[in-house]
Design an enzyme around this catalytic site. Structure first.
Site, PDB file in Angstrom:
ATOM      1  N   HIS A 383       0.757  -1.244   0.000  1.00 40.49           N
ATOM      2  CA  HIS A 383       0.000   0.000   0.000  1.00 40.49           C
ATOM      3  C   HIS A 383       0.800   1.314   0.000  1.00 40.49           C
ATOM      4  CE1 HIS A 383      -4.312   1.276   1.096  1.00 40.49           C
ATOM      5  NE2 HIS A 383      -3.749   2.096   0.244  1.00 40.49           N
ATOM      6  N   GLU A 424      -4.429  -3.775  -2.856  1.00 41.32           N
ATOM      7  CA  GLU A 424      -3.913  -2.405  -2.802  1.00 41.32           C
ATOM      8  C   GLU A 424      -2.398  -2.333  -2.965  1.00 41.32           C
ATOM      9  OE1 GLU A 424      -6.056  -0.891   0.713  1.00 41.32           O
ATOM     10  OE2 GLU A 424      -7.330   0.089  -0.742  1.00 41.32           O
ATOM     11  N   GLU A 494     -14.843  -5.245  -2.087  1.00 43.80           N
ATOM     12  CA  GLU A 494     -15.186  -4.611  -0.810  1.00 43.80           C
ATOM     13  C   GLU A 494     -16.309  -3.632  -1.078  1.00 43.80           C
ATOM     14  OE1 GLU A 494     -11.718  -2.916   1.222  1.00 43.80           O
ATOM     15  OE2 GLU A 494     -10.497  -4.596   0.512  1.00 43.80           O
TER      16      GLU A 494
HETATM   17  C1  GAL Z   1      -9.772  -0.931   1.684  1.00 39.34           C
HETATM   18  C2  GAL Z   1      -8.729  -1.928   2.104  1.00 39.34           C
HETATM   19  C3  GAL Z   1      -9.071  -2.574   3.405  1.00 39.34           C
HETATM   20  C4  GAL Z   1      -9.472  -1.538   4.414  1.00 39.34           C
HETATM   21  C5  GAL Z   1     -10.642  -0.776   3.886  1.00 39.34           C
HETATM   22  C6  GAL Z   1     -11.087   0.321   4.807  1.00 39.34           C
HETATM   23  O1  GAL Z   1      -9.248  -0.016   0.827  1.00 39.34           O
HETATM   24  O2  GAL Z   1      -8.563  -2.911   1.131  1.00 39.34           O
HETATM   25  O3  GAL Z   1      -7.963  -3.287   3.859  1.00 39.34           O
HETATM   26  O4  GAL Z   1      -8.419  -0.657   4.605  1.00 39.34           O
HETATM   27  O5  GAL Z   1     -10.296  -0.155   2.699  1.00 39.34           O
HETATM   28  O6  GAL Z   1     -11.465  -0.119   6.038  1.00 39.34           O
END
Ligand code: GAL
Length: 966
Positions: A383, A424, A494
């Site tokens: 990241h 990421e 996500e």
């Molecule tokens: C995403 C990431 C997760 C977490 C989430 C926010 O971008 O993949 O690991 O950071 O955002 O809670």
């Protein structure tokens, strides 16, 4: 040549990753000697403490505590230049190697070490390994004597060149986080077994037989059975092998194969597995090695815009999952994982993404057993340095190593349907190299990687068969899918960020997913709130020895749930790690109930006197479900009627006669209480599965008495003080304007919290009271906000009309309503509306309408950082009872109401729960409008229909009460 600062040094002496489960021969979990050194080059001292393995030292040793960052890498500058200050744990214990292992190959298995493992036996190097979430296995045969006692030392270095690959949004820990053990095999052994089993019943078992010697013994053979029946050698393949001069003497690659058209395919709904045993024999038929696996027969493929499981376009109702525990940090037990995955199943989830690394091996075993589809993700998140590392040749071996070792470990799991290259980490050649490895090695599964499609949802095809964006808006996915030229399914990796009071508009996402070709679901972020149990007395992690110290989501007195910064860690990202659907103790938060109803296996529609029952599953019938109608109105449950569900196949509908509407004209609902009719592995018989409902009769607008007050009872005379505030013997504070809520995490992170701060304490600039015989009209002005409150006497109480005018300059408010506070002694609330849990305007699906009761103390959700909570949506009537009497609020139309022990300012002032002091009174909010909760802490803000615009907001309600202030 330091292993901790050589990106191209991934391991040394490691046995190749494989999918052969090996039981511990000598378990080495338990107490180890331990020293925490300031750096890996510091000398090991004479003084040893002790520590529990598996476990993080960061939750067991005060010398190095948990540290939470989201993106921030632990040190500035070049991530491959590792800081000199580098906590290093030295673990040591003595082990007696069984005498019976003479002549065997002996392997040291270290389940996971964070982030570099260096192993010695009696001071002699045994090997090393990286990747904090995969095992390192070292052949120690030459270093030990069967029957002898040896000293194993495992040195674990926290920061390394590999740290940059493990920059996930979670706590930084150090330690041995999974089990350690020794096992032994014959020198001639199964190095690996690859099982390919398709829904048609075709089974192919590719074994890799090898020896630690120079050549396999003459006449060696392999045999396999599935469910007791022999799986024959693939003779044709075998002949080819024998004729192939390239096949060496030390390696055998036999293939066994069978066609078993009668098998029941594996799916998340019906996770049927068959036992497979693979055995290596010598020429005399003596068993040299044998492994047992469980095989699920299933197909997965991407066909245009559809991801197909056994040919079906299955909706992916997923959740992201970390290995997490509030006492150990990351070490989990089978019992815990079983409870966790069972809870997911009970709440309608059918998939997990192992964010953002290979989860503990038992997670996949249990996903196979209980039935969950898995996106298996490699341990790569760069990241903070994503752009540099994605194409950095120094890290190319690590990318391929991490991805390939995961695949080698997990390939035999039917639950694994998709490989993910990580999270990421930008997108670069290193990803494509890793993808190429999978494409060649395992063509049976699709690949996904969000980074590959981040900038262009039509791009990144080499590294992605699925368009897997994170946190897209609903409009973005719907308009993308509207183009029929799209060639891949869209499954959000996500979405619906579950931080604090959140998960707004989940129902709208699902309405779109279910009706839009090309959209197939997603994975909610995330399952866990990563609060670490912290002792208040000394500020240290409570640690594994503390045992559970919590209840119903809240930490016990003397403890709190720690988040970023609470251990003095800096820089940190505060509460951003508390973004799950369950509290750290696994208590479901309201988002779970929302998901459960949206995922209900049964959906109902009412037309006339017929209820259509649709089986929303993909494979199963409804025979595993029991059902009963609950007929409810404001007075409670009127009747419970058993129901025989129509036995309809997946995707089909049947009909039921609608239950009879009881006499009268009260609003009446029929709720179908669905429970498991039999013991499921994840839900004992009787577990509630969902509560879909239909409205049998709309409100007849008769005024429910609700409170059971005798006619004409109540407190006399409307009194409005000269301050313009209603006086009532059962209120310590009369109903006044409230435009503010304690910022939710979503409000705060989106910047609304600050924007709305002036609403927290309104300054009145104008007051006019107009008293007449039958009413009092109070005009309040707070700058340009006008609140006119009209109070009239009503039978048994009084009626209040609030007319609130919001100027155009304030076009987006958290709430428009009134707040009042009762005298102490109202301890129970009952209401008719959405429930039993907390609901908000954009999160109501999880709360069927009914008559509910709760204690006031519990009518509140203990989010880790206190914030607006306890809301009940669509409330038709609310009654408070207790030693102080009975108080009923009855709004003109269903409204958002809360009744808790806290004022908004109390919640806002506290950073953790232990700082909250419940009032003896009850604080009641009654809202004309309440802003939806949205998901803006990461992702889209509250959708426009759930925002509050300017103009006139009108609210009429009655207040009736009898009782004595105590
Ligand atoms: C995403 C990431 C997760 C977490 C989430 C926010 O971008 O993949 O690991 O950071 O955002 O809670």
């Amino acid at each position: 040549m330091n292993p901790w600062d050589s990106p191209d040094l991934l391991g040394s002496g490691r046995i190749a990753a494989h999918a052969v489960p090996r039981a511990p021969g000598v378990p080495l979990d338990g107490s180890w000697r331990f020293q925490l050194l300031p750096s890996p080059v510091s000398p090991v001292g004479e003084q040893w403490g002790s520590i529990t393995v598996p476990g993080t030292w960061t939750t067991q040793h005060p010398g190095d505590l948990p540290w939470y960052t989201n993106v921030t890498h632990p040190w500035p500058g070049n991530p491959a230049i590792v800081p000199a200050k580098n906590p290093t744990g030295v673990y040591e214990r003595d082990v007696t190697v069984p005498a019976g292992w003479a002549g065997q190959r002996i392997v040291l298995h270290v389940g996971a070490a964070e982030s570099v493992l260096i192993a010695t036996v009696d001071g002699v190097p045994a090997g090393m390994g990286k990747d904090s979430h995969l095992a390192t296995e070292l052949d120690v045969t030459a270093l030990v004597t069967p029957g002898g006692t040896h000293t194993i030392r495992l040195t674990v270095v926290k920061w390394s060149d590999a740290t940059v690959l493990e920059d996930q949004d979670q706590w930084w820990h150090g330690g041995l986080t999974r089990s350690v053990y020794l096992y032994a095999t014959n020198p001639v052994h199964l190095a690996d077994v690859r099982v390919t089993a398709s829904a048609s019943g075709r089974l192919v078992v590719d074994a890799r037989v090898t020896t630690t010697g120079d050549r396999l013994p003459d006449g060696w053979a392999v045999a396999a059975t599935l469910d007791g029946a022999a799986v024959p050698l693939d003779q044709e393949f075998d002949l080819q092998q024998r004729a192939d001069e390239r096949v060496s003497d030390w390696l055998g690659l036999p293939r066994l194969r069978a066609d078993l058209p009668g098998v029941t395919p594996w799916s998340a709904e019906n996770p049927v597995r068959y036992p497979l045993t693979v055995t290596v024999l010598d020429a005399g038929g003596t068993v040299l090695d044998s492994v047992s696996l469980k095989v699920g027969f299933r197909d997965v493929r991407v066909d245009g815009r559809d991801l197909l499981i056994n040919g079906e376009r299955v909706f992916i109702r997923g959740v992201n999952r970390h290995d997490f525990d509030p006492l150990t940090g990351r070490t989990v037990t089978e019992e815990q994982v079983r409870a966790e995955l069972s809870l997911m199943k009970q709440y309608g989830f059918n998939a997990i993404r192992t964010s953002h690394y290979p989860n503990a091996p038992m997670v996949l075993d249990l996903a196979d057993e209980l039935g969950l589809y898995v996106v298996a993700e490699a341990n790569i998140e760069t990241h903070d340095h994503a752009h540099e590392i994605a194409g950095d040749p120094r890290y190319l071996p690590a990318f391929v190593d991490r991805v390939s070792r995961m695949v080698c470990r997990d390939r035999n799991h039917p639950s694994v349907i998709i490989w993910s290259l990580g999270n990421e980490s930008d997108y670069g050649v290193n990803h494509d190299a890793a993808a190429a490895w999978i494409r060649h090695d395992d063509p049976t599964r699709p690949i996904q990687y969000e980074g590959a499609i981040r900038d262009d949802w039509d791009g990144g095809a080499h590294a992605g068969d699925i368009v897997c964006p994170m946190y897209p808006s609903l409009d973005a996915i719907v308009s993308w899918a509207a183009d029929p030229g799209r060639t891949r399914p869209l499954i959000m990796c996500e979405y619906s960020h579950a931080m604090g009071n959140s998960n707004g508009s989940l129902a709208e996402y699902w309405a779109a997913i279910e009706s839009t070709p090309g959209l197939q679901g997603g994975f909610i972020w995330e399952f866990w709130d990563h609060g670490i149990l912290q002792r208040l007395s000394d500020g240290l992690p409570a640690g594994p020895a503390a045992g559970p110290q919590w209840s119903s989501g809240a930490a016990a007195p003397g403890y709190r749930w720690a988040y970023g910064g609470d251990f003095g860690d800096a820089p940190h990202d505060g509460t951003f790690c508390a973004d799950g659907l369950v509290f750290p103790d696994r208590t479901p938060k309201p988002g779970m109930a929302e998901h459960r109803e949206l995922a209900s296996p049964v959906r109902l529609t009412l037309a006339g006197d017929v209820v259509t029952v649709t089986n929303r599953q993909h494979f199963n019938g409804l025979s595993w479900l029991a059902a009963a109608w609950e007929i409810t109105s404001a007075d409670g449950t009127i009747a419970v009627l058993p129901v025989v569900l129509p036995q309809v196949a997946a995707g089909e509908s049947g009909i039921l006669p609608a239950p009879q509407v009881p006499p009268g004209d009260a609003e009446t609902w029929a709720t179908l209480r669905l429970t498991s009719a039999v013991d499921m592995p994840w839900a004992p018989e009787g577990t509630e599965i969902a509560r879909p409902q239909v409205r049998l009769r709309a409100e007849g607008r008769s005024f429910p008495t609700g409170s059971g007050l005798p006619a004409g009872a109540g407190l006399p005379a409307v009194v409005v003080g000269d301050d313009g505030v209603l006086r009532h013997p059962l209120l310590v504070a009369g109903p006044v304007l409230s435009l503010w809520r304690a910022p939710t995490d979503n409000d705060r992170i989106a910047g609304h919290g600050e924007r709305w701060r002036d609403l927290a304490s309104l300054t009145r600039t104008h007051l006019h009271i107009d008293r007449s015989a039958d009413r009092t009209v109070v005009e309040n002005r707070y700058g340009d906000v006008i609140h006119v409150q009209t109070v009239t006497a009503a039978p048994g109480g009084l009626t209040v009309t609030d007319e609130i005018t919001i100027p155009d300059t304030r076009d987006d408010l958290p709430r428009v309503g009134v707040v009042l506070e009762t005298v102490p002694g109202f301890d129970t609330l009952s209401w008719y509306g959405h429930g039993p849990g907390e609901t908000y305007p954009d999160r109501t699906a999880g709360g069927p309408i009914g008559a509910y009761t709760s204690s006031v103390d519990r009518a509140f959700t203990p989010y880790l950082r206190p914030q607006e909570s306890g809301g009940r949506h669509g409330v038709r009537v609310l009654t408070l009872t207790g030693p102080a009497g009975t108080l009923t609020l009855h709004p003109d139309t269903p409204r958002q109401i809360s009744a808790t022990r806290f004022r908004a300012a109390d919640l806002d002032a506290a950073t953790h729960h232990d700082a909250l002091v419940p009032r003896a009174t009850t604080v009641v909010h009654l809202d004309a409008a309440h802003r939806g909760v949205g998901t803006a802490s990461c992702g889209p803000d509250t959708r426009a229909p759930y925002r509050i615009g300017p103009g006139l907001h009108r609210l009429t309600w009655t207040l009736r009460g009898v009782g004595q202030p105590s």
